[in-house]
Write a protein that holds these residues in place. Structure first.
Motif, PDB file in Angstrom:
ATOM      1  N   LYS A   1       0.809  -1.226   0.000  1.00  0.00           N
ATOM      2  CA  LYS A   1       0.000   0.000   0.000  1.00  0.00           C
ATOM      3  C   LYS A   1       0.839   1.272   0.000  1.00  0.00           C
ATOM      4  O   LYS A   1       0.300   2.360  -0.177  1.00  0.00           O
ATOM      5  N   ILE A   2       2.146   1.147   0.181  1.00  0.00           N
ATOM      6  CA  ILE A   2       3.016   2.329   0.203  1.00  0.00           C
ATOM      7  C   ILE A   2       3.500   2.591  -1.219  1.00  0.00           C
ATOM      8  O   ILE A   2       4.278   1.808  -1.776  1.00  0.00           O
ATOM      9  N   ASP A   3       3.024   3.670  -1.816  1.00  0.00           N
ATOM     10  CA  ASP A   3       3.331   3.970  -3.219  1.00  0.00           C
ATOM     11  C   ASP A   3       4.828   4.062  -3.505  1.00  0.00           C
ATOM     12  O   ASP A   3       5.285   3.625  -4.557  1.00  0.00           O
ATOM     13  N   SER A   4       5.587   4.632  -2.584  1.00  0.00           N
ATOM     14  CA  SER A   4       7.009   4.836  -2.846  1.00  0.00           C
ATOM     15  C   SER A   4       7.818   3.538  -2.808  1.00  0.00           C
ATOM     16  O   SER A   4       8.911   3.470  -3.370  1.00  0.00           O
ATOM     17  N   ILE A   5       7.308   2.500  -2.165  1.00  0.00           N
ATOM     18  CA  ILE A   5       7.995   1.204  -2.148  1.00  0.00           C
ATOM     19  C   ILE A   5       7.798   0.555  -3.515  1.00  0.00           C
ATOM     20  O   ILE A   5       6.680   0.314  -3.950  1.00  0.00           O
ATOM     21  N   ARG A   6       8.894   0.288  -4.184  1.00  0.00           N
ATOM     22  CA  ARG A   6       8.830  -0.295  -5.533  1.00  0.00           C
ATOM     23  C   ARG A   6       9.300  -1.752  -5.567  1.00  0.00           C
ATOM     24  O   ARG A   6       8.958  -2.491  -6.462  1.00  0.00           O
ATOM     25  N   ILE A   7      10.109  -2.145  -4.593  1.00  0.00           N
ATOM     26  CA  ILE A   7      10.644  -3.501  -4.530  1.00  0.00           C
ATOM     27  C   ILE A   7      10.318  -4.078  -3.161  1.00  0.00           C
ATOM     28  O   ILE A   7      10.489  -3.413  -2.140  1.00  0.00           O
ATOM     29  N   ILE A   8       9.873  -5.336  -3.164  1.00  0.00           N
ATOM     30  CA  ILE A   8       9.579  -6.019  -1.914  1.00  0.00           C
ATOM     31  C   ILE A   8      10.358  -7.325  -1.874  1.00  0.00           C
ATOM     32  O   ILE A   8      10.297  -8.129  -2.807  1.00  0.00           O
ATOM     33  N   PHE A   9      11.118  -7.496  -0.792  1.00  0.00           N
ATOM     34  CA  PHE A   9      11.830  -8.740  -0.523  1.00  0.00           C
ATOM     35  C   PHE A   9      10.910  -9.624   0.320  1.00  0.00           C
ATOM     36  O   PHE A   9      10.480  -9.221   1.397  1.00  0.00           O
ATOM     37  N   ILE A  10      10.623 -10.813  -0.171  1.00  0.00           N
ATOM     38  CA  ILE A  10       9.755 -11.764   0.524  1.00  0.00           C
ATOM     39  C   ILE A  10      10.633 -12.697   1.359  1.00  0.00           C
ATOM     40  O   ILE A  10      11.407 -13.475   0.806  1.00  0.00           O
TER      41      ILE A  10
END
Length: 189
Positions: free
Chosen positions: A29-38
């Motif tokens: 939901k955070i627009d500025s976060i473009r990459i997520i490490f799972i």
């Protein structure tokens, strides 16, 4: 390195590293976060976890070493490629980086720096497998980050123990291109 992955890293120097569904729901939901490490999941739910990230048009990087039911064999990378929409993998295992590159996945080679031998391994492994990015942990060692960033040929991510803006700024000013953190307060700095 693939230009899209690098552009996403450059667009925001903070990578959300998620360790549970609550963190995942917040990060997407955070627009500025473009990459997520799972950093969680298993073979039964990893596809759904990745799908949630992709539905929000973000880069999904699976820490393959932490996915229950997968091994350190190349077939695990094939599983991620064939059964998820993941953009890439994170691993401490050079053989998995090689296989992921063969399958055109983004690659992050993660190192835990506990002593000088581990530091030397960064330089040896990086040259042998050519990951897209190297991640070092803990990421709160500006002097070491600077030393590594001068010697390696690929971008450097600082992760682990990143707690506040000062840690982020220290890592970035020392040569890291971005930081990864499970600390949700850092995701919006």
């Amino acid at each position: 390195m693939d230009i899209r992955f690098y552009n996403e890293i450059e667009s925001n120097p903070i990578i959300a590293a998620v360790k549970d569904m609550e963190g995942l729901h917040k990060a997407v939901k955070i627009d500025s976060i473009r990459i997520i490490f799972i950093l969680f999941g298993d073979v039964c739910n990893i596809s759904n976890i990745v799908n949630e990230i992709k539905e929000h048009n973000k880069v999904a990087m699976v820490h393959i070493d932490l996915i229950g039911g997968l091994s350190s064999k190349d077939i695990s990378v094939d599983f991620i490629k064939q059964n998820t929409k993941a953009d890439g993998i994170i691993t401490t295992k050079p053989n998995l980086i090689k296989r992921a590159k063969e399958l055109s996945l983004y690659t992050v080679l993660r190192f835990f720096l506990i002593d000088s031998m581990a530091l030397e391994n960064v330089f040896k492994s990086q040259n042998n497998v050519n990951p897209d990015v190297i991640e070092i942990l803990p990421g709160v060692m500006p002097k070491i980050i600077k030393k590594i960033s001068k010697k390696v040929k690929c971008p450097l991510i600082a992760g682990g123990l990143i707690c506040d803006k000062e840690d982020i700024m220290d890592a970035l000013s020392s040569g890291a291109v971005c930081v990864s953190s499970t600390n949700q307060d850092t995701w919006v700095m």
